[in-house]
Scaffold this motif. Structure first.
Motif, PDB file in Angstrom:
ATOM      1  N   ASP A  98       0.791  -1.234   0.000  1.00 43.05           N
ATOM      2  CA  ASP A  98       0.000   0.000   0.000  1.00 43.05           C
ATOM      3  C   ASP A  98       0.825   1.286   0.000  1.00 43.05           C
ATOM      4  O   ASP A  98       0.287   2.350  -0.264  1.00 43.05           O
ATOM      5  N   TRP A  99       2.115   1.196   0.326  1.00 47.44           N
ATOM      6  CA  TRP A  99       2.910   2.402   0.499  1.00 47.44           C
ATOM      7  C   TRP A  99       4.265   2.304  -0.191  1.00 47.44           C
ATOM      8  O   TRP A  99       4.882   1.243  -0.227  1.00 47.44           O
ATOM      9  N   LYS A 100       4.720   3.409  -0.717  1.00 48.99           N
ATOM     10  CA  LYS A 100       6.094   3.534  -1.182  1.00 48.99           C
ATOM     11  C   LYS A 100       6.857   4.146  -0.005  1.00 48.99           C
ATOM     12  O   LYS A 100       6.478   5.202   0.507  1.00 48.99           O
ATOM     13  N   ILE A 101       7.898   3.461   0.439  1.00 52.18           N
ATOM     14  CA  ILE A 101       8.661   3.918   1.608  1.00 52.18           C
ATOM     15  C   ILE A 101      10.048   4.327   1.137  1.00 52.18           C
ATOM     16  O   ILE A 101      10.767   3.545   0.522  1.00 52.18           O
ATOM     17  N   GLU A 102      10.390   5.589   1.411  1.00 54.24           N
ATOM     18  CA  GLU A 102      11.687   6.115   0.989  1.00 54.24           C
ATOM     19  C   GLU A 102      12.422   6.700   2.189  1.00 54.24           C
ATOM     20  O   GLU A 102      11.793   7.234   3.108  1.00 54.24           O
ATOM     21  N   LEU A 103      13.718   6.624   2.129  1.00 55.73           N
ATOM     22  CA  LEU A 103      14.542   7.273   3.140  1.00 55.73           C
ATOM     23  C   LEU A 103      14.476   8.771   2.896  1.00 55.73           C
ATOM     24  O   LEU A 103      14.657   9.235   1.776  1.00 55.73           O
ATOM     25  N   ASN A 104      14.181   9.545   3.916  1.00 52.29           N
ATOM     26  CA  ASN A 104      14.050  10.990   3.800  1.00 52.29           C
ATOM     27  C   ASN A 104      14.981  11.653   4.801  1.00 52.29           C
ATOM     28  O   ASN A 104      14.597  12.532   5.557  1.00 52.29           O
ATOM     29  N   ASP A 105      16.224  11.164   4.835  1.00 52.01           N
ATOM     30  CA  ASP A 105      17.196  11.633   5.819  1.00 52.01           C
ATOM     31  C   ASP A 105      18.542  11.796   5.125  1.00 52.01           C
ATOM     32  O   ASP A 105      19.223  10.812   4.834  1.00 52.01           O
ATOM     33  N   LEU A 130      11.720   8.695   7.476  1.00 48.11           N
ATOM     34  CA  LEU A 130      11.189   7.980   6.322  1.00 48.11           C
ATOM     35  C   LEU A 130      10.039   8.765   5.732  1.00 48.11           C
ATOM     36  O   LEU A 130       9.336   9.495   6.427  1.00 48.11           O
ATOM     37  N   LYS A 131       9.844   8.612   4.429  1.00 45.00           N
ATOM     38  CA  LYS A 131       8.725   9.254   3.750  1.00 45.00           C
ATOM     39  C   LYS A 131       7.815   8.153   3.222  1.00 45.00           C
ATOM     40  O   LYS A 131       8.260   7.244   2.528  1.00 45.00           O
ATOM     41  N   PHE A 132       6.529   8.226   3.557  1.00 44.19           N
ATOM     42  CA  PHE A 132       5.544   7.250   3.105  1.00 44.19           C
ATOM     43  C   PHE A 132       4.630   7.933   2.070  1.00 44.19           C
ATOM     44  O   PHE A 132       4.042   8.971   2.363  1.00 44.19           O
ATOM     45  N   SER A 133       4.515   7.351   0.907  1.00 48.09           N
ATOM     46  CA  SER A 133       3.609   7.850  -0.145  1.00 48.09           C
ATOM     47  C   SER A 133       2.629   6.739  -0.471  1.00 48.09           C
ATOM     48  O   SER A 133       3.034   5.614  -0.783  1.00 48.09           O
ATOM     49  N   GLU A 134       1.334   7.065  -0.432  1.00 47.57           N
ATOM     50  CA  GLU A 134       0.307   6.069  -0.691  1.00 47.57           C
ATOM     51  C   GLU A 134       0.366   5.643  -2.152  1.00 47.57           C
ATOM     52  O   GLU A 134       0.491   6.469  -3.052  1.00 47.57           O
ATOM     53  N   LEU A 135       0.309   4.339  -2.396  1.00 47.88           N
ATOM     54  CA  LEU A 135       0.386   3.820  -3.763  1.00 47.88           C
ATOM     55  C   LEU A 135      -0.968   3.778  -4.446  1.00 47.88           C
ATOM     56  O   LEU A 135      -1.063   3.805  -5.664  1.00 47.88           O
TER      57      LEU A 135
END
Length: 136
Positions: A98-105, A130-135
């Protein structure tokens, strides 16, 4: 975490009665004297032939059930371990679907840049952003 009910000597280390002791399987699994290239993800090191090669050596301890799983083993194994394992897998699968998870650091380039704190379990300290973007 256990309390000793009497004084112990383990490999020359004196442990007074009433001390709190904890099996530190993380350090054993990351000790270059026991595990070749511990910093690398090499799941093949747990294939049956590799486990057999370690028998009779100091490195054999990484194959012990108390060191290879998060819920202990034997008669005192966590009774909810199967449920907890399946729930954790279901949660991770749901997150990844459900989510795209990216390192945001920007301070973290590799896992080695993440500090750690060892309490009852190993924890990142500080936790990377972390950055979560809904897919969907």
């Amino acid at each position: 975490l256990k309390n000793t009910n009497k004084a112990l000597t383990i490999y020359g280390y004196e442990i007074p009665a009433g001390s709190k002791v904890l099996l530190d399987s993380y350090s054993m699994g990351n000790d270059a004297a026991l595990v070749e290239q511990p910093e690398k993800f090499l799941p093949e090191r747990f294939l049956p032939d590799m486990v057999e090669m370690r028998k009779g050596t100091a490195a054999e301890m990484i194959d012990h059930p108390l060191c290879s799983g998060p819920f202990s083993a034997g008669a005192r194994k966590c009774p909810g371990s199967r449920v907890a394992t399946f729930e954790a897998m279901a949660m991770i699968i749901t997150l990844l679907n459900d989510w795209k998870i990216e390192l945001n650091d920007p301070s973290v380039n590799t896992y080695e840049d993440v500090g750690t704190h060892y309490g009852a379990i190993l924890q990142p300290k500080p936790m990377p952003k972390l950055k979560f973007s809904e897919l969907r």
